[in-house]
Design an enzyme around this catalytic site. Structure first.
Site, PDB file in Angstrom:
ATOM      1  N   GLY A 103       0.817  -1.226   0.000  1.00  0.00           N
ATOM      2  CA  GLY A 103       0.000   0.000   0.000  1.00  0.00           C
ATOM      3  C   GLY A 103       0.843   1.265   0.000  1.00  0.00           C
TER       4      GLY A 103
ATOM      5  N   SER B 273     -12.303  -0.269   4.410  1.00  0.00           N
ATOM      6  CA  SER B 273     -11.655  -1.555   4.676  1.00  0.00           C
ATOM      7  C   SER B 273     -12.484  -2.423   5.612  1.00  0.00           C
ATOM      8  CB  SER B 273     -10.316  -1.320   5.367  1.00  0.00           C
ATOM      9  OG  SER B 273      -9.324  -1.271   4.437  1.00  0.00           O
TER      10      SER B 273
ATOM     11  N   CYS C 122     -15.373  -3.937   5.266  1.00  0.00           N
ATOM     12  CA  CYS C 122     -16.828  -3.727   5.332  1.00  0.00           C
ATOM     13  C   CYS C 122     -17.560  -4.519   4.263  1.00  0.00           C
ATOM     14  CB  CYS C 122     -17.152  -2.249   5.194  1.00  0.00           C
ATOM     15  SG  CYS C 122     -16.605  -1.293   6.600  1.00  0.00           S
TER      16      CYS C 122
HETATM   17  C1  SPV Z   1      -6.985  -0.768   1.180  1.00  0.00           C
HETATM   18  O1  SPV Z   1      -6.596  -0.726   2.356  1.00  0.00           O
HETATM   19  O2  SPV Z   1      -7.952  -0.103   0.781  1.00  0.00           O
HETATM   20  C2  SPV Z   1      -6.292  -1.619   0.204  1.00  0.00           C
HETATM   21  C3  SPV Z   1      -4.967  -2.132   0.553  1.00  0.00           C
HETATM   22  O3  SPV Z   1      -6.760  -1.812  -0.878  1.00  0.00           O
HETATM   23  S1  SPV Z   1      -3.752  -0.946   0.307  1.00  0.00           S
HETATM   24  O4  SPV Z   1      -3.035  -1.249  -0.907  1.00  0.00           O
HETATM   25  O5  SPV Z   1      -2.867  -0.994   1.462  1.00  0.00           O
HETATM   26  O6  SPV Z   1      -4.374   0.365   0.212  1.00  0.00           O
END
Ligand code: SPV
Ligand code: MN
Length: 615
Positions: free
Chosen positions: A213, A261, A263
């Site tokens: 991320g 996240s 949900c």
């Molecule tokens: C999120 O947390 O919305 C993700 C994972 O899709 S990340 O790549 O860490 O953002």
């Protein structure tokens, strides 16, 4: 430092800007060598093999194509604190900003000589399908073969596309260095971890981190740039899945969905029997008067916790086949992958994100370390999924968008599914009003509601008022406007019991699909249209073979008036803090408040769906 062979690959593109960009970072970071990655299988294999040779990934024993990568124990998620949008002194409510020249100076200082002894990889990708009105190109510079490998699985490669456009090619720039590594090949200098986003130069810098991320340039780093670009150009760049829902007689209707996240975003787009197009990021454009959407990506970087064969058969199958998989921060025992919530027994020992692991092991803070991190992930190509709608994924003009779904974690306010009266009502009272509760598992205190408009707040790079203005204007040039829905899979009764089963979302999807085509009527509640009992009863039988009782229906769809009024209060307050919030937002909230107050006067705190008239 760049060999003639690699130089030739760069020069073949014919872009001075690209040469200057690469040369600048070669000079600053001083890699021992540079590898320029074309679209060829050979170059791809080179990257993957290097990730293995250098130990950033390790081979698993289940399938020859499965590997594991470990991020540092303290590098398991997006680093919000050290991620900033660079601005010329402007402070933006709800967004972490930093002075642009200070930020650039700081991060370039950290990057000085950082690639000594290492190889720099230069790779080319397209966001959205190549050669399409959606496509945005990007160049990734990284010293991490794990990052480059992940990107090859998650994005469409675009070296040939760069060559085709040549001289004037425009592209986003991503510069990443994982910095010094420890003996487990994880980033070490986390005190100097930074992710800085420069909207002006369409560049993102990321350093001393490996977690996807923070590092996978085309994913969340690029997302900050596309949110800004979309708002300036009048289209939408959203934190949304894209899926097709099968309607009657072979009809398919496409929906995007934004959920914070944990949900239900992934589980919705993976609902059995429907069509997966993308699980995380969508671009939506007006093409000839029609809202059309594409998946920005070509793969899935998904949460693995809780994946089991019963609830997630498609993901389970992908993880248990010889399709390529990169697991990260899971438990490995005797060369096999395990994670919390996997079918069967977990071993008591093995290796995980904390190093050697045994049941009961504690970290430096005295917390017991679970077998796998709750944000442990799998990286796979979309082509590995049997439920993929491959034509939709590759469609250069995208797919026509029938509806947008907003969903949060909410114990007591929203009903399970509700259709907005119109675009403006939906964007304001559903999307812009999205909140989500923290769970005990994530932040300790349960039930704390967090404002998270469009589930995009973590990535927002511009003033929210400007972002919403663009959203509201987007409708005006459309001939056919997508419907806007809200869902809530987490509604509970007064005793805290969930009112729905996990599988019920399959029914809400079918109802929304029917609504798009006017195939069922609905009840006009003060917050939007809700389903009629007899339609849901039929759908529950058809989709889940379940008898759906009037009692369940009434509990789930009763309009909870004071809770809804309180929500309006909170949302209004948040937007009062933002300079430039469109006036329509306050007007729309006010109208909803009036409808709810009227309901309160006539019916009291609870309005049963059986007391609402048909439309
Ligand atoms: C999120 O947390 O919305 C993700 C994972 O899709 S990340 O790549 O860490 O953002
Ligand atoms: Mn996401």
């Amino acid at each position: 430092m760049i060999s003639p062979e690699q130089m030739a690959k760069l020069e073949a593109i014919g872009s001075e800007e690209l040469m200057d960009f690469v040369n600048r970072y070669v000079e600053l970071m001083e890699p021992d060598s540079v590898f320029v990655c074309t679209d060829s299988d050979e170059d791809y294999r080179y990257i993957r093999e290097r990730a293995l040779r250098e130990g950033e990934e390790r081979q698993l024993k289940d399938f020859g194509s499965h590997t594991v990568h470990f991020d540092n124990y303290y590098d398991q998620a997006r680093d919000k604190k050290n991620t900033a949008i660079l601005t010329d002194g402007e402070e933006i409510p709800f967004i972490n900003t930093k002075d642009r020249s200070e930020g650039l100076e700081e991060i370039h200082e950290i990057m000085k000589e950082i690639m000594k002894g290492r190889e720099m990889i230069v790779a080319f990708f397209s966001l959205g399908p190549r050669e399409s009105p959606f496509s945005i190109l990007g160049v990734q510079i990284t010293d991490s073969p794990y990052v480059a490998h992940s990107e090859h699985m998650l994005y469409r490669t675009a070296y040939d596309e760069f060559k085709r456009i040549g001289k004037g090619v425009e592209f986003f720039k991503f510069v990443h260095s994982e910095g010094e590594l420890d003996e487990r090949k994880s980033s070490k200098n986390l005190d100097k971890r930074r992710v800085y986003i420069d909207l002006k130069e369409k560049s993102v810098y990321s350093v001393n981190t490996q977690y996807g991320g923070n590092t996978i340039g085309l994913k969340k780093p690029a997302f900050r740039l596309t949110i800004d670009q979309a708002a300036r150009e009048g289209w939408l760049s959203e934190h949304m899945f894209l899926m097709g829902v099968n309607g009657p007689d072979g009809r398919v209707s496409y929906f995007t969905g934004a959920f914070p996240s944990m949900c239900g975003k992934t589980s919705t787009c993976m609902v059995r029997g429907e069509r997966l197009v993308g699980d995380d990021l969508s671009f939506i454009r007006n093409i000839d008067g029609e809202a059309r959407a594409v998946n920005v990506e070509n793969g899935v970087f998904g949460i693995i916790q809780g994946i089991n064969s019963r609830d997630d058969p498609q993901i389970w199958n992908v993880l248990h086949s010889d399709n390529e998989v990169i697991f990260s921060n899971i438990l490995v025992s005797e060369g096999l992958p395990y994670w919390t919530g996997k079918d069967g027994e977990l071993p008591d020992r093995g290796e995980n994100h904390s190093g050697e692991w045994w049941k009961g092991k504690k970290d430096a803070e005295g917390n017991e370390i679970p077998p796998s991190h709750k944000n442990a992930r799998f990286t796979v190509r979309l082509s590995s999924f049997e439920n993929l709608d491959a034509d939709a994924l590759d469609a250069g003009k995208g797919v026509p968008l029938s509806g947008i779904i907003f969903g949060g974690r909410d114990a007591d306010t929203w009903p399970p599914v509700c259709e907005s009266f119109n675009w403006k009502h939906g964007i304001i009272t559903k999307g812009a009003s999205l909140e989500s509760e923290t769970t005990a598992a994530t932040l300790g205190k349960e039930g704390v509601r967090k404002f998270n408009p469009m589930a995009i707040l973590d990535f927002m790079s511009i003033n929210l008022g400007k972002y919403l203005r663009n959203y509201l204007d987007f409708e005006k040039k459309l001939q056919k406007v997508p419907k806007v829905f809200a869902v809530n899979y987490f509604i509970r009764d007064e005793n805290g019991n969930f009112l729905n089963e996990k599988t019920d979302k399959a029914v809400w999807l079918k109802w929304m699909e029917l609504r798009v085509h006017g195939d069922v009527s609905a009840l006009e509640s003060p917050i939007g249209y809700i389903p009629i009992y007899r339609d849901l009863k039929a759908l529950f039988k058809e989709v889940l073979n379940k008898d759906y009782s009037e009692e369940d229906y009434e509990k789930q769809f009763t309009i909870r008036v004071p809770e809804l009024l309180n929500k309006i209060e909170r949302i209004e307050k948040a937007y009062r803090e933002i300079d430039g919030t469109p006036e329509e937002l306050f007007e729309e909230l006010e109208e909803e408040r009036e409808r709810l107050e009227e309901t309160l006067r006539h019916y009291g705190k609870r309005l049963s769906p059986f007391d609402i008239g048909f439309i």
